[in-house]
Scaffold this active site. Sequence first.
Site, mmCIF file in Angstrom:
data_model
loop_
_atom_site.group_PDB
_atom_site.id
_atom_site.type_symbol
_atom_site.label_atom_id
_atom_site.label_comp_id
_atom_site.label_asym_id
_atom_site.label_seq_id
_atom_site.Cartn_x
_atom_site.Cartn_y
_atom_site.Cartn_z
ATOM 1 N N SER A 1 -11.656 -24.054 35.773
ATOM 2 C CA SER A 1 -12.731 -24.969 36.199
ATOM 3 C C SER A 1 -14.048 -24.440 35.658
ATOM 4 O O SER A 1 -14.180 -23.249 35.365
ATOM 5 C CB SER A 1 -12.805 -25.033 37.719
ATOM 6 O OG SER A 1 -13.280 -23.809 38.242
ATOM 7 N N ASP A 2 -15.030 -25.319 35.547
ATOM 8 C CA ASP A 2 -16.384 -24.830 35.337
ATOM 9 C C ASP A 2 -16.794 -24.136 36.643
ATOM 10 O O ASP A 2 -16.181 -24.350 37.702
ATOM 11 C CB ASP A 2 -17.352 -25.960 34.968
ATOM 12 C CG ASP A 2 -18.645 -25.412 34.340
ATOM 13 O OD1 ASP A 2 -18.886 -24.186 34.434
ATOM 14 O OD2 ASP A 2 -19.419 -26.199 33.763
ATOM 15 N N TRP A 3 -17.831 -23.323 36.567
ATOM 16 C CA TRP A 3 -18.197 -22.476 37.711
ATOM 17 C C TRP A 3 -18.603 -23.331 38.926
ATOM 18 O O TRP A 3 -19.549 -24.114 38.862
ATOM 19 C CB TRP A 3 -19.308 -21.526 37.280
ATOM 20 C CG TRP A 3 -18.774 -20.210 36.734
ATOM 21 C CD1 TRP A 3 -19.211 -18.963 37.096
ATOM 22 C CD2 TRP A 3 -17.722 -19.985 35.787
ATOM 23 N NE1 TRP A 3 -18.482 -18.002 36.432
ATOM 24 C CE2 TRP A 3 -17.564 -18.582 35.629
ATOM 25 C CE3 TRP A 3 -16.861 -20.821 35.078
ATOM 26 C CZ2 TRP A 3 -16.609 -18.014 34.793
ATOM 27 C CZ3 TRP A 3 -15.910 -20.258 34.232
ATOM 28 C CH2 TRP A 3 -15.786 -18.879 34.099
ATOM 29 N N GLY A 58 -16.862 -25.721 39.930
ATOM 30 C CA GLY A 58 -16.452 -27.101 39.616
ATOM 31 C C GLY A 58 -15.017 -27.407 40.029
ATOM 32 O O GLY A 58 -14.412 -28.309 39.457
#
Length: 847
Positions: free
Chosen positions: A236-238, A240
Site C-alpha cells: 500500500s502507499d503509506w 493507504g
Amino acid sequence: MGDAGNYELDQPQGKLDVESLLSQLTLTEKVALTAGKDFWHTNPIPRLSIPSIRLSDGPNGVRGTRFFDGTPSACLPCGTAIGATFDESLARQLGRLLGDEAKAKGAHVLLGPTINIQRSPLGGRGFESYSEDPFLSGVIAGNYCKGVQDKDIVPTLKHFVCNDQEHERMAVNAIVTERALREIYLAPFQTAIKLAQPGAVMSAYNKVNGTHASENKRLLEDILRKEWAWDGLVMSDWFGTYSTTEAIEAGLDLEMPGSTRFRGAALTHAVSSNKVKETELDNRVRNVLNLINKTRAAAIPEDAPETELNRPSDRALMRQAAAEAIVLLKNEDNNLPLKKEKPILVIGPNAKIATYCGGGSASLRPYAAVTPFDGIVSQSTSDVLFTQGAFAHKLLPEVGSSLRTEDGKVGFSLKVFNEPHGSSHRTLIEERHLTDANMWFIDFANPKLNKTWYADIQGIFTPDESADYDFGLSVHGTGRLFINEQLVVSNMENQKPGSAFLGSGTVEEKGTVRLEQGHHYKLLVQWGCAETSQLKQGGLVDFGQGGVRIGSAVSLSREQAIADAAKLAKQAEQVVIFAGLTGEWESEGYDRENMDLPPGTDDLISHVLDANPNSVVVIQSGTPVGMPWINKAKSVLHAWFGGNETGNGLADVIYGTVNPSAKLPLTIPKRVSDNPAFLNYRSEGGRTLYGEDIYVGYRWYDKVGIEPLFPFGHGLSYTDFKIESLSIVDHGTEKVCKVNVTNTGSVAGAEVVQAYISPPKASDTASGIQRATKELRGFNKIYLEAKQAREVAIPIDVLRATSFWDEARNSWCSEKGTYKVLVGSSSQGPFLETELEVSKTQWWNGL
Ligand code: BGC
C-alpha cells in the site's frame, strides 16, 4: 541497530524456501509478515531466519530511513527532467546509480519510479512522473527499473493507479473510462512491466471507479496478476490501506507503514473466524517471501547502517543528466550560448538557491546542491554580477545554512528537553548540530523522550547588509522566534492551518526586525511538539511529533528590486534570469492553484527583457508555467528540478559546453484553461471525473486544434538537423522505421527522432471508434558530430502501436486499415510520412 542485528553476520544470503516456510509459520507470524515493522521496514521472523527488509523513497534518490536529519544522498533530476532526455540508456545508467545508492542506504527496495500521468500542469507531484505520454513514460520507467535491478535492488512502480492529483488524494474517486484507464493510465505500468518485470508495485491512495486502489481486486488481481501474469508484491502507499478483509482478498500483500492498523490482531481474528481464508493469507505471505528472495543477491544486511557514496563518477553522471534534460524552448538569432570570457549579470529568485528537487516524499538531503549562480561563477572567466530582482518564495527561504553555531560551524544547535521553556529544571536529552532549518520530526526517536517534548533551536545570524529582515515560523506544534531575546514571531495561539508538513502544519507567521551588517545576532526558536498545539488539522494521517521550519530574508521592495535589475540589465552585455518554482510551490500534498510563476516574477522578467531583449530566461519547474512575456524573449531554457548538479548542468548549457538535446515530455499550454483537465482537476464532492477521456496532453491539443505555447516533443539545439529518406523495413511483428539524420550545423549535438502513428479515419474502420490524431510509438536519440550523417532505426511493435482498448470485447484491438507513420523531431512536425497497412483485425490481451 535492532535486535535482528544478532544474526546479521551469519545471515544466509541463499534463497528462502518459500513453500516450506509457509508450512512452518504460525498464523501470527504470517500476519506479521504482511505488515510493516515501522516506517521503512518489514517484520522479520528471526525464528525462521526471515529477515526484515528496508524500503526507501524514491523516486529521484534514496533518502534512507530518516526524514529528520537524513543521511545525504544523490538527488537526480526530477521525473519530468528524465522524461525530457528521451534517453533509454541514460535512464538505465541513472537506475544503476540509484541501485548503488540504495545499497549505501541499506535499502533492499526502492520506492520508485513514479509513473502517474500529468493530466494537468497543476499537479503537485507532476514533477515526479516522466510524461503526459504513456509510451514515453513506460519506456523510461522500464529502463530505470532495469538499471536499479542491475544492482539487485527491487524497484517499485507507483502509484497504481490514477493518483494523478493531490487534492483529497486518499478520499477521491477517479471516475475514468475503461479505455482511458487502459490506454493512458495503466499503459506506463504495462510497458514498464513488459520491459523489466519489476518486483514491486505500490497501490495508489485514491479510489478508481468506486473502489480504493489498495482493495481493488479488478486492478490488483484481475489485471496485474492474471492478465499481465505479473508475480511481484503489491504494497500500500503509506497509510493507504483502508480495510482488513477487502485488501487481503483484493491482493494487497503488504500494509505500509507499521505499526499495522488493519492487520495484526484484526487479520488474525479474521482468519481464525474464517472470514479471510488462510490460503488467501498464504498468497500474500508467499509474495512477501518471494520479494525477500528477490533482494538476496544484493546481500544487504538487515538494519544496515546508512552510508554516503558521493563518488566523482556519480556526480559526473548527474551533471550530464541535469544538462541533457534542459530543453531549449526558444533561441532567436542564436542568442545562446553565452560567452564565458564576457562579463555576465545574473538575476532572479532562483539564482542563489539550489532548486534541485520538488517537495514531499521525493525530497531528500543532497550531498551538495549547486546553485545556478555558483554554476555560472565556476565557468565564467570574467566578472559575474548579481542582483536579486525578485523573491519567489512561498515561505521565507530556510535559514539553516545562514546560521553559525557558537563555535563557528555552519548551521545551528537543536537541544531537546521534556520540560517546557521557562521551567526551572530542564534536563538536556539530546543535542544535535544541524544545517537544515526545515525539521520534520516524523521519525525522530530518543528513548528518554516523553510524549510531549520541547526544543531550543539556536544559531548566530550575521547579516550581509544593514536592512529590515523578515523572519518566519511555520510549525506543527508551537513556536516563538527571538532575535537577541526580542520576540519577533509568535506561532502559539490562534494558529492557522497551512500546507507545511504535508498539510499538518500552520501557515508561516512572520515578523520583521532591523539588523545591522556584520553584527552577530542570536536567533532562538522555542518549539513545542505537536502535542502542545491546539490546532488539529483533522488530516487522515497522524504525522506524530510535529515539525518546525524557520525562514528568513531581507525585506525587499519589489518595485525597487525590479527597477534595479532592469537598470543593470540595460548596461550589461550578457544577462541571465533564473526564475521558476521550487519544492514549496510544487509538492506532494497539494496541487498548484494556477499556472503562474510566483508573484513578481513575470514583472521582473518582462522589465528585464524590455531593458535588454537579449537576456536569457531560465525556468526551473517540474511542470509547465505560464510565460506571458514569451514574445519578448529571444532565448528560453526549461530546466526542471535538476538534482545535485543543477547549477553545473545549467552553466554547461548556457555556455555551450553541452549542446541542449532535450524535448518536452509534456505540452506547455498557453493558458491553464486550454488544458484538457481544466474543468475536472480537483475532487468535487469526493470524485474527479476524467472527462477528457483518452485525450490527455498532446492528444487533446491535436484533436481540438488548440495551439499550445510549446508542443510535446519540442526542443531546439545549437545546431540543425535534417531528417530524410523515411523507409520501413519488415521484421515480422516488428517494423523498423529508418531515416537518415544529418547534423548540418557547425557543432556536435543530439537529436531525438520521434515516430508517431496516426490511425485510419473512424469512418473508414469497422469499429467506427474515434482515436487520437497521432500517438508516440517509438523514438531514438542520436548523437552526431558537426556535418556527420547516420541512419537511425526506430523499431515499432506494430500490434501494440496500432491498438486501442476495445471496451465491447474487453481486449486490445489492432484494427485493419491504413495507418500513417509520422517521423519528425516534435509532435507538431514537420514530418516525413509513410503508410503502414494492417491487413487483419486482431484482438489481444496480456502485456
Ligand atoms: C507517498 C509515496 C511514498 C511514501 C513513503 C507517500 O506519502 O505517496 O510515494 O513512497 O509516502 O514516503
